[in-house]
Write an enzyme that holds these catalytic residues in place. Structure first.
Site, short mmCIF file in Angstrom:
data_model
loop_
_atom_site.label_atom_id
_atom_site.label_comp_id
_atom_site.label_asym_id
_atom_site.label_seq_id
_atom_site.Cartn_x
_atom_site.Cartn_y
_atom_site.Cartn_z
N GLU A 1 54.01 79.61 55.30
CA GLU A 1 54.57 80.19 54.07
C GLU A 1 55.46 79.17 53.35
OE1 GLU A 1 53.20 82.63 52.92
OE2 GLU A 1 53.02 84.32 54.28
N PRO B 1 44.42 79.78 64.54
CA PRO B 1 43.16 79.97 63.79
C PRO B 1 41.92 79.70 64.67
CG PRO B 1 44.72 78.69 62.49
CD PRO B 1 45.31 78.81 63.87
N ASN C 1 43.55 68.74 59.99
CA ASN C 1 44.02 68.04 61.20
C ASN C 1 43.70 66.54 61.17
OD1 ASN C 1 43.49 70.93 61.75
ND2 ASN C 1 44.36 70.43 63.75
N TYR D 1 56.10 77.52 58.72
CA TYR D 1 55.34 76.36 58.23
C TYR D 1 54.36 76.79 57.14
CZ TYR D 1 52.45 72.10 58.50
OH TYR D 1 51.76 70.94 58.22
N LYS E 1 54.91 75.99 53.21
CA LYS E 1 53.98 75.10 52.50
C LYS E 1 53.33 75.82 51.32
CE LYS E 1 53.84 71.14 54.82
NZ LYS E 1 54.02 69.81 54.20
N ARG F 1 38.22 76.01 61.73
CA ARG F 1 38.74 75.33 60.55
C ARG F 1 37.86 74.13 60.22
NH1 ARG F 1 44.37 73.53 61.48
NH2 ARG F 1 45.13 75.63 61.11
N VAL G 1 45.14 66.55 70.02
CA VAL G 1 44.62 65.20 70.27
C VAL G 1 45.62 64.41 71.11
CG1 VAL G 1 43.92 63.01 69.22
CG2 VAL G 1 43.19 65.16 68.18
P1 NAD Z 1 55.49 63.91 61.27
O1 NAD Z 1 56.31 64.96 61.93
O2 NAD Z 1 55.13 62.70 62.04
O3 NAD Z 1 56.17 63.44 59.92
C1 NAD Z 1 57.07 64.22 59.18
C2 NAD Z 1 58.26 63.34 58.82
O4 NAD Z 1 59.18 64.09 58.02
C3 NAD Z 1 59.04 62.87 60.06
O5 NAD Z 1 59.28 61.49 59.96
C4 NAD Z 1 60.32 63.68 59.99
O6 NAD Z 1 61.42 63.03 60.59
C5 NAD Z 1 60.49 63.86 58.49
N1 NAD Z 1 61.31 65.01 58.13
C6 NAD Z 1 61.25 66.28 58.63
N2 NAD Z 1 62.17 67.06 58.03
C7 NAD Z 1 62.82 66.27 57.12
C8 NAD Z 1 63.87 66.49 56.21
N3 NAD Z 1 64.45 67.69 56.08
N4 NAD Z 1 64.29 65.45 55.44
C9 NAD Z 1 63.73 64.23 55.56
N5 NAD Z 1 62.73 63.97 56.41
C10 NAD Z 1 62.27 64.97 57.19
O7 NAD Z 1 54.17 64.65 60.75
P2 NAD Z 1 52.89 64.07 59.99
O8 NAD Z 1 51.71 64.47 60.78
O9 NAD Z 1 53.07 62.66 59.63
O10 NAD Z 1 52.92 64.97 58.67
C11 NAD Z 1 53.33 64.47 57.42
C12 NAD Z 1 53.07 65.52 56.35
O11 NAD Z 1 51.68 65.84 56.30
C13 NAD Z 1 53.80 66.84 56.62
O12 NAD Z 1 54.28 67.35 55.40
C14 NAD Z 1 52.73 67.72 57.18
O13 NAD Z 1 52.99 69.09 56.91
C15 NAD Z 1 51.49 67.22 56.45
N6 NAD Z 1 50.27 67.52 57.21
C16 NAD Z 1 49.94 66.81 58.34
C17 NAD Z 1 48.79 67.14 59.04
C18 NAD Z 1 48.36 66.39 60.27
O14 NAD Z 1 47.35 66.75 60.88
N7 NAD Z 1 49.01 65.32 60.69
C19 NAD Z 1 47.99 68.20 58.62
C20 NAD Z 1 48.38 68.91 57.49
C21 NAD Z 1 49.51 68.56 56.78
N1 UDP Z 2 45.27 73.23 71.81
C1 UDP Z 2 44.77 73.20 73.12
N2 UDP Z 2 45.46 72.49 74.05
C2 UDP Z 2 46.59 71.78 73.76
C3 UDP Z 2 47.06 71.79 72.43
C4 UDP Z 2 46.39 72.54 71.49
O1 UDP Z 2 43.75 73.82 73.43
O2 UDP Z 2 47.14 71.15 74.67
C5 UDP Z 2 44.51 73.97 70.78
C6 UDP Z 2 45.35 74.90 69.92
O3 UDP Z 2 45.47 76.18 70.52
C7 UDP Z 2 44.52 74.96 68.64
C8 UDP Z 2 43.89 73.57 68.56
O4 UDP Z 2 43.98 73.03 69.89
O5 UDP Z 2 43.52 75.92 68.73
C9 UDP Z 2 44.58 72.62 67.59
O6 UDP Z 2 45.97 72.66 67.85
P1 UDP Z 2 47.01 71.72 67.09
O7 UDP Z 2 48.36 72.20 67.47
O8 UDP Z 2 46.67 70.31 67.32
O9 UDP Z 2 46.73 72.00 65.54
P2 UDP Z 2 46.65 73.32 64.64
O10 UDP Z 2 46.54 74.53 65.52
O11 UDP Z 2 47.89 73.31 63.83
O12 UDP Z 2 45.41 73.11 63.85
#
Ligand code: NAD
Ligand code: UDP
Ligand code: UDP
Length: 312
Positions: free
Chosen positions: A146, A273, A173, A144, A148, A276, A187
């Site tokens: 690398e 991490p 997040n 994820y 990105k 953050r 969450v």
């Molecule tokens: P999500 O998993 O709900 O949405 C991702 C969507 O992409 C899904 O609908 C999935 O089916 C689709 N998808 C995956 N691989 C695909 C492919 N090869 N072709 C077409 N569609 C594909 O996740 P999200 O939280 O809505 O995240 C959306 C974007 O935002 C992602 O790129 C994620 O990396 C980025 N992002 C989200 C968060 C967060 O906290 N939610 C944080 C940082 C970055």
């Molecule tokens: N985490 C936790 N309990 C859970 C799920 C996640 O304590 O049931 C922790 C996880 O180890 C991390 C933080 O919550 O430190 C955020 O995790 P998440 O997967 O939501 O996001 P990311 O680590 O990608 O920021």
């Protein structure tokens, strides 16, 4: 009116973005392979004359005509992107190449949904956009992180080499209704566990921190970023600077849901991490944005969503 392509549009963030675009009068082509997305997230848009849904995997070429592209396709939670890590990297990298190739051919402006994960386990706090990050290239999160990072590289090289209009946002997040109930993110896990009376799983000592942004605030920032001047590329952090330990989050969720769940401690995942928090000075200055929804209000909306979902 603009014609927008939203990849990953049936996912959590993508579906909210589609909502906002359709609502304000734009035309939306939502592309998704439904790996983690769900048709139910966009079902209410299906009859709309300005909305179209296409099943497609962005690792394959896509030939369509639009004005602007939001590239969100990519599984975002560790359990999902680690399910098939090779496909996750392909989605970020081949997906970016295809969407950039498309943008180049049709001269469309394109925005990349990047992530705070590009900073890895950061040594500076809060994180500013000029920080290069501390990422393990061979660990469980690397597909994820690398992927990105490489997508960002591709965006900037298409910009320099082909004069493409690019925008890169680094999303911290984000939570809210339509999160996947089993995506393992903190969450959704805590809320679902509290609602079902199960133990709340704290990984490690629970003192690691995250900053949680409510989805509506985040989508507003993405829309504003897309409308910035042609020469503004970012990268730009977007997220809520309010920083909480996982223990504090668990206590908040328990207080809002009620019930009798206990906290239990489990092993901390590799490369998790420790802290953050976004520095959002650039977003404040450039798009005049800061988050408005506090954690309590956002959690209430999210809890209401999961309550309904689990009852259905
Ligand atoms: P999500 O998993 O709900 O949405 C991702 C969507 O992409 C899904 O609908 C999935 O089916 C689709 N998808 C995956 N691989 C695909 C492919 N090869 N072709 C077409 N569609 C594909 O996740 P999200 O939280 O809505 O995240 C959306 C974007 O935002 C992602 O790129 C994620 O990396 C980025 N992002 C989200 C968060 C967060 O906290 N939610 C944080 C940082 C970055
Ligand atoms: N985490 C936790 N309990 C859970 C799920 C996640 O304590 O049931 C922790 C996880 O180890 C991390 C933080 O919550 O430190 C955020 O995790 P998440 O997967 O939501 O996001 P990311 O680590 O990608 O920021
Ligand atoms: N591509 C696409 N849709 C288009 C144009 C290109 O999916 O409308 C894909 C195509 O698969 C190509 C990739 O984008 O391999 C990169 O395109 P680019 O023009 O940059 O490079 P090239 O075609 O020379 O590989």
């Amino acid at each position: 009116m603009n014609r927008y392509l939203v990849t990953g549009g049936a996912g959590f963030l993508g579906s909210h973005l589609c909502d906002r675009l359709v609502e304000r009068g734009d035309d939306v082509l939502c592309v998704d392979n439904f790996f983690t997305g769900d048709k139910r997230n966009v079902a209410h848009l299906l009859g709309h004359s300005r909305f179209e849904l296409m099943r497609h995997d962005v690792t394959f070429p896509l030939y369509v005509e639009v004005d602007r592209i939001f590239n969100l396709a990519c599984p975002a939670s560790p359990v999902h992107y680690q399910h098939d890590p090779v496909q996750s990297t392909k989605t970020s990298v081949h997906g970016a190449i295809n969407m950039l190739g498309l943008a180049k051919r049709i001269k469309a402006r394109i925005l990349q949904a990047s992530t705070s994960e590009v900073y890895g386990d950061p040594e500076i706090h809060p994180q500013t956009e000029d920080y290069w990050g501390r990422v393990n290239p061979i660990g469980m999160r690397s597909c994820y992180d690398e992927g990105k990072r490489c997508a960002e590289t591709l965006f900037f090289d298409y910009h320099r080499q082909h004069r493409l209009e690019i925008k890169v946002v680094r999303i911290f997040n984000t939570y809210g209704p339509r999160m996947h109930p089993h995506d393992g993110r903190v969450v959704s896990n805590f809320i679902v566990q509290a609602l079902q009376g199960q133990d709340i799983t704290i990984y490690g000592d629970g003192l690691q921190t995250r900053s949680f942004c409510y989805v509506d605030d985040l989508i507003e920032a993405m829309l504003r970023m897309m409308d910035t001047d042609a020469d503004f590329t970012g990268p730009m952090n977007i997220g809520n600077p309010g920083e909480f330990t996982m223990l504090a989050l668990a206590e908040k969720v328990l207080a809002l849901v009620g019930g009798r769940s206990k906290l239990i401690y489990e092993k901390l995942p590799a490369d998790d991490p420790k802290q953050r928090q976004p520095d959002i000075s650039l977003a404040r200055k450039t798009i005049d944005w800061e988050p408005k929804v506090g954690l309590d209000d956002g959690l209430k909306e999210t809890i209401a969503y999961f309550r309904k979902l689990l009852a259905a």
